[in-house]
Scaffold this motif. Structure first.
Motif, short mmCIF file in Angstrom:
data_model
loop_
_atom_site.label_atom_id
_atom_site.label_comp_id
_atom_site.label_asym_id
_atom_site.label_seq_id
_atom_site.Cartn_x
_atom_site.Cartn_y
_atom_site.Cartn_z
N ALA A 162 0.83 -1.21 0.00
CA ALA A 162 0.00 0.00 0.00
C ALA A 162 0.86 1.26 0.00
CB ALA A 162 -0.92 0.00 1.22
N LEU A 163 1.95 1.25 0.77
CA LEU A 163 2.84 2.41 0.79
C LEU A 163 3.48 2.62 -0.59
CD1 LEU A 163 4.49 4.68 2.00
CD2 LEU A 163 6.12 2.98 2.83
N PHE A 164 3.98 1.55 -1.19
CA PHE A 164 4.64 1.69 -2.49
C PHE A 164 3.65 2.14 -3.56
CE2 PHE A 164 8.13 -0.74 -0.60
CZ PHE A 164 9.22 -0.06 -1.13
N ALA A 165 2.41 1.67 -3.48
CA ALA A 165 1.40 2.10 -4.45
C ALA A 165 1.13 3.59 -4.31
CB ALA A 165 0.12 1.30 -4.27
N ALA A 166 1.03 4.07 -3.06
CA ALA A 166 0.80 5.49 -2.84
C ALA A 166 2.01 6.32 -3.26
CB ALA A 166 0.47 5.73 -1.36
N PHE A 167 3.21 5.81 -2.97
CA PHE A 167 4.45 6.49 -3.38
C PHE A 167 4.50 6.59 -4.90
CE2 PHE A 167 8.89 6.64 -4.60
CZ PHE A 167 9.48 7.47 -3.65
N ASP A 168 4.14 5.51 -5.58
CA ASP A 168 4.16 5.49 -7.04
C ASP A 168 3.16 6.50 -7.61
OD1 ASP A 168 5.04 3.95 -9.60
OD2 ASP A 168 2.86 3.92 -9.70
N GLY A 169 1.99 6.59 -7.00
CA GLY A 169 0.99 7.53 -7.48
C GLY A 169 1.46 8.97 -7.35
N ALA A 170 2.10 9.30 -6.22
CA ALA A 170 2.61 10.66 -6.03
C ALA A 170 3.72 10.96 -7.02
CB ALA A 170 3.11 10.82 -4.60
N ALA A 171 4.66 10.01 -7.18
CA ALA A 171 5.78 10.22 -8.10
C ALA A 171 5.29 10.35 -9.54
CB ALA A 171 6.77 9.07 -7.98
N ALA A 172 4.31 9.54 -9.92
CA ALA A 172 3.78 9.59 -11.29
C ALA A 172 3.16 10.96 -11.58
CB ALA A 172 2.75 8.49 -11.50
N THR A 173 2.44 11.52 -10.63
CA THR A 173 1.84 12.84 -10.82
C THR A 173 2.91 13.91 -10.98
OG1 THR A 173 -0.07 12.14 -9.50
CG2 THR A 173 0.20 14.50 -9.86
N LEU A 174 4.00 13.81 -10.20
CA LEU A 174 5.09 14.77 -10.31
C LEU A 174 5.80 14.64 -11.66
CD1 LEU A 174 6.55 14.53 -6.68
CD2 LEU A 174 5.15 16.37 -7.65
N VAL A 175 5.95 13.41 -12.14
CA VAL A 175 6.57 13.20 -13.46
C VAL A 175 5.72 13.87 -14.54
CG1 VAL A 175 7.11 11.46 -15.22
CG2 VAL A 175 7.80 11.10 -12.84
N ASP A 176 4.42 13.66 -14.49
CA ASP A 176 3.53 14.29 -15.48
C ASP A 176 3.61 15.82 -15.40
OD1 ASP A 176 2.71 11.82 -16.35
OD2 ASP A 176 0.87 11.79 -15.15
N ALA A 177 3.70 16.34 -14.19
CA ALA A 177 3.79 17.80 -14.03
C ALA A 177 5.06 18.34 -14.67
CB ALA A 177 3.74 18.16 -12.55
N LEU A 178 6.18 17.63 -14.49
CA LEU A 178 7.44 18.07 -15.08
C LEU A 178 7.40 17.98 -16.61
CD1 LEU A 178 9.89 16.39 -12.55
CD2 LEU A 178 9.68 18.85 -12.96
N ARG A 179 6.78 16.96 -17.12
CA ARG A 179 6.71 16.80 -18.58
C ARG A 179 5.87 17.89 -19.23
NH1 ARG A 179 5.91 10.27 -18.47
NH2 ARG A 179 8.14 9.71 -18.50
N GLN A 180 4.86 18.37 -18.51
CA GLN A 180 3.93 19.34 -19.09
C GLN A 180 4.15 20.75 -18.57
OE1 GLN A 180 -0.12 17.85 -18.67
NE2 GLN A 180 0.61 15.74 -18.80
N GLY A 181 5.02 20.92 -17.56
CA GLY A 181 5.16 22.23 -16.95
C GLY A 181 3.88 22.70 -16.30
N ASP A 182 3.16 21.78 -15.66
CA ASP A 182 1.83 22.04 -15.13
C ASP A 182 1.89 22.23 -13.61
OD1 ASP A 182 -0.82 21.97 -14.29
OD2 ASP A 182 -1.40 20.39 -15.71
N ARG A 183 1.77 23.47 -13.16
CA ARG A 183 1.86 23.75 -11.72
C ARG A 183 0.71 23.10 -10.94
NH1 ARG A 183 3.94 27.56 -7.91
NH2 ARG A 183 2.47 27.75 -6.18
N ARG A 184 -0.49 23.13 -11.50
CA ARG A 184 -1.63 22.54 -10.79
C ARG A 184 -1.42 21.04 -10.56
NH1 ARG A 184 -7.38 24.21 -12.99
NH2 ARG A 184 -6.44 26.21 -12.40
#
Length: 347
Positions: A162-184
Motif C-alpha cells: 500500500a505504501l509503495f502504491a501510494a508512493f508510485d501515485g505521487a511520483a507519477a503525478t510529479l513526473v507528469d507535471a514536469l513533462r507538461q510544466g503544469d503547476r496545478r
C-alpha cells in the motif's frame, strides 16, 4: 461489495483466532472449573484480542490487565457493599480512577470500566468467581496469540504494498507535471506526497506487531528474517517519502514558468521505476538486486552541473534534491548507506 468482501477476507485470521480463544476459554471455565455461566471468560478473550491492526502480545496483555483490574475492583465493592445504583456509581468511579492511575491509555480505563459494570449488573452467588473467569479468558487470549497467530507477514506485506502504491501515485503525478510544466498537477503530486505519512505509520505498526508475535510464536520463527528485511525497507522508505515531499515542493517551483522539463521528468521516472522494483521484492526477494542495479544506474548520473547545464540554478537545485532520494531507495534495496552515497557522482 468488493471492499466489503476484501475486508472480511483480511479479517479471517483474526476471526478464527477470536473464535478459537473464546470457545476454549468458555469450555475450560464451564466444563473443567464447573462455572455455570462463565460470561467473562469469553468477554475478556474477545475484547483483548479484537480485530485491531495492532495484535502485539504486549497490547493484548495490557488490555487483559485493564479488564482484570475492573473485575477485581467491582468484586471487592460487591463483597462489602452489595449491588445497587449507588454501588454502581462507586464502582465505576473507583475503577476509572484506579485504571487512570495505572495506565496512560484511555482504552485501558474503558476496558476496566466495562468489566466492572458487567460484574455489578449481572449477579453471581460465589465471590470472585468472575475474577477467575476473567483470568481464564486473559490467559487463553495470550496463549492463542502465540499458538494460533494471525499470519502477520501477510498483513505486513499488504501494508508495504500500500505504501509503495501510494508512493508510485505521487511520483507519477510529479513526473507528469514536469513533462507538461503544469503547476496545478505539481500541487496535486505534492499533496499526494504529503499524505504518505499515514501509510508509513500503518506499515510500522504492522511490522512492530508482527515482529512481537513472531518472537513468541514457535510457528512464526521462519518469518523473523522477512520481518527484519521489511523493517529495513520501511525505515528507508520513511526517509524516501520525506524526500519526495521536498522534491514535490521543488517541482511546484519549477512549474511556475510553465516550461516542460523532460530531463528532470525522466530522472524522477527512473527513480519511480526503481521503487516499483523494490515493491515487487516484498513478494519476491530476487527483485532486490535488480532494483539495486537499476537505482545505481540512475544515481551515478545525478550530477547537477552536467544534467542541468551552467546557469540553470533551479534545475541544478532540483537534480541535487534527487540525490538523497536515490540514496534512500538504494538503502531500501539492502545497500549500506555509505555505499549508496558513494554511488553518487562527486559535486
Amino acid at each position: 461489495m468488493r471492499r466489503s468482501a476484501s475486508r472480511v477476507r483480511e479479517s479471517l485470521p483474526a476471526i478464527l483466532q477470536i473464535v478459537v480463544a473464546a470457545t476454549a476459554a468458555f469450555a475450560f471455565a464451564h466444563y473443567v472449573l464447573g462455572h455455570p455461566a462463565p460470561l467473562l471468560a469469553g468477554v475478556v478473550t474477545v475484547s483483548s484480542l479484537g480485530l485491531v491492526r495492532d495484535a502485539r502480545p504486549a497490547r493484548v496483555l495490557e488490555t487483559v490487565i485493564g479488564m482484570i483490574v475492573g473485575i477485581l475492583v467491582a468484586e471487592l465493592i460487591v463483597l462489602f457493599a452489595g449491588v445497587g445504583w449507588w454501588q454502581l456509581a462507586i464502582t465505576l468511579s473507583a475503577t476509572l480512577v484506579v485504571a487512570r492511575f495505572l495506565s496512560p491509555q484511555a482504552s485501558f480505563a474503558i476496558a476496566a470500566a466495562i468489566q466492572s459494570l458487567i460484574v455489578i449488573v449481572i449477579p453471581a452467588n460465589v465471590p470472585f468467581l468472575r475474577l477467575l473467569d476473567g483470568l481464564v479468558g486473559g490467559v487463553t487470549a495470550l496463549l492463542v496469540t502465540a499458538l494460533v497467530p494471525r499470519s502477520p507477514l501477510r498483513a505486513v506485506t499488504r501494508d508495504g504494498r500500500a505504501l509503495f502504491a501510494a508512493f508510485d501515485g505521487a511520483a507519477a503525478t510529479l513526473v507528469d507535471a514536469l513533462r507538461q510544466g503544469d503547476r496545478r498537477r505539481a500541487e496535486r503530486g505534492l499533496a499526494k506526497a504529503r499524505a504518505l505519512q499515514g501509510t508509513v505509520d500503518d506499515w510500522r505498526t504492522a511490522l512492530e506487531s508482527g515482529a512481537a508475535i513472531a518472537r513468541i510464536s514457535p510457528f512464526l520463527r521462519r518469518q523473523r528474517f522477512e520481518m527484519q528485511r521489511q523493517a529495513r525497507i520501511r525505515d528507508a522508505m520513511d526517509l524516501a517519502t520525506r524526500n519526495l515531499r521536498v522534491i514535490g515542493r521543488r517541482v511546484v517551483y519549477l512549474c511556475d514558468d510553465g516550461a516542460a522539463r523532460p530531463v528532470a521528468a525522466e530522472l524522477v521516472g527512473e527513480l519511480r521505476r526503481g521503487a516499483d522494483l523494490i515493491a515487487q521484492s516484498l513478494d519476491d526477494i530476487s527483485f532486490e538486486p535488480v532494483a539495486r542495479e537499476a537505482l545505481r544506474a540512475v544515481a551515478t548520473r545525478l550530477d547537477p552541473a552536467v544534467l542541468a547545464g551552467p546557469g540553470a540554478v533551479l534545475d541544478q537545485n532540483f537534480i541535487g534534491a534527487l540525490r538523497p532520494l536515490a540514496v534512500d531507495l538504494l538503502t531500501a534495496t539492502g545497500l549500506p548507506p555509505e555505499e549508496a552515497r558513494a554511488a553518487l557522482p562527486r559535486m
